[in-house]
Design an enzyme around this catalytic site. Structure first.
Site, mmCIF file in Angstrom:
data_model
loop_
_atom_site.group_PDB
_atom_site.id
_atom_site.type_symbol
_atom_site.label_atom_id
_atom_site.label_comp_id
_atom_site.label_asym_id
_atom_site.label_seq_id
_atom_site.Cartn_x
_atom_site.Cartn_y
_atom_site.Cartn_z
ATOM 1 N N LYS A 230 0.742 -1.052 0.391
ATOM 2 C CA LYS A 230 -0.315 0.308 -0.396
ATOM 3 C C LYS A 230 0.273 1.140 0.414
ATOM 4 O O LYS A 230 1.888 1.149 -0.099
ATOM 5 C CB LYS A 230 -0.970 -0.015 1.428
ATOM 6 N N ARG A 264 -3.779 -9.950 5.163
ATOM 7 C CA ARG A 264 -3.944 -10.487 3.752
ATOM 8 C C ARG A 264 -3.428 -9.862 2.689
ATOM 9 O O ARG A 264 -2.765 -8.217 2.614
ATOM 10 C CB ARG A 264 -5.280 -8.960 3.641
#
Length: 289
Positions: A230, A264
């Protein structure tokens, strides 16, 4: 604040099979979208889906998370029909090929969630915490599947402008408290909490949440960390999503140290190794001379 520790046993019931989240587990991301923020995760056809899933299973993945709607900041709206046409064939394919690997459906639409579970999914991963579809909570309750409750504000199109909080930890905690209460009233027992890294948060707020991730253990529920490649990683390191693997592993280690039970990720092998090394360190007892 109600203490929900009574419900906590660190397991989730996946179609009658109990998955223990201690040691922590790895959820592999499979994006059947043309516009995921990390182009290395985009899967365009049956062969690519099977090849990626096969690699993840060989590397030790515990859950496969299928998504057909990119939720990167500024992502375009995808129709329900298009989302279903992407995810349902993929779920049927993977449920048949890997029957022992549970599948999660990444959607905020209750109708997609229902069809996905009918197709073979065992868990619903909702970025919106029920905010984008008022029928989601009752649908999850009716389906009897675990639910990943994530914190977000607005929509993928607007969330980047909704980052003001009076008190970040308190505001996210209040959000979880309200949502957990509603889910419990409907009879949903298996809930996993996701603070929503990158969703309506600045980089500084993301790191604050990561530093205090264990704070949310007050609910007695498993915690998911979705940090993989991210912007909080690659912008901090002055690189791009493709160059953010090492940084992701570093932050995943911090998440584990701060109480995460589920990672995740796009990169399964590295996450599995991260957990193995973290567990070894936790088990090690070295006397101080």
């Amino acid at each position: 604040m109600q203490n929900n520790a009574f419900y906590y046993n660190n397991t989730v019931n996946l179609r009658g099979e109990l998955m223990l989240l201690d040691p922590p587990k790895v959820m592999g991301i499979l994006n059947v979208t043309p516009d995921s923020f990390f182009d290395g995760s985009r899967l365009r056809d049956e062969k690519e889906i099977l090849d990626r899933a096969s690699s993840m299973v060989e590397e030790g993945v515990h859950l496969l998370d299928i998504g057909g709607y990119s939720t990167r900041p500024g992502a375009k709206i995808v129709s329900e029909e298009d989302e279903c046409s992407r995810v349902l064939p993929a779920i049927r394919l993977l449920a048949k090929r890997f029957p022992k690997t549970p599948i999660s459906i990444d959607t905020f639409r209750s109708s997609v969630a229902r069809q996905a579970v009918d197709a073979g999914a065992s868990l619903v991963n909702d970025i919106s915490g029920g905010e984008l579809d008022p029928k989601m909570f009752e649908t999850v309750a009716d389906l009897g599947v675990p639910y990943i409750l994530m914190h977000m504000r607005g929509t993928p199109e607007t969330m980047a402008s909704l980052t003001h909080y009076d008190n970040l930890l308190k505001d996210v905690t209040d959000y979880f408290h309200k949502k957990i209460h509603l889910l419990r009233q409907l009879g949903v027992r298996d809930i996993i909490l996701d603070p929503g890294f990158g969703f309506a948060k600045t980089a500084e707020q993301n790191f604050e949440l990561l530093q205090h991730l264990r704070y949310f253990s007050i609910f007695g529920l498993p915690l998911l960390a979705g940090l993989s490649r991210k912007a909080m990683v690659w912008k901090t390191l002055n690189t791009d999503p493709a160059g953010a693997l090492n940084g992701t592993t570093a932050l995943n280690t911090m998440a584990l140290a701060n109480g995460a039970s589920l990672l995740r990720v796009h990169d399964v092998r590295e996450a599995v190794e991260c957990i193995a090394l973290f567990q070894k360190m936790q088990q090690q007892s070295i006397p101080i001379s």
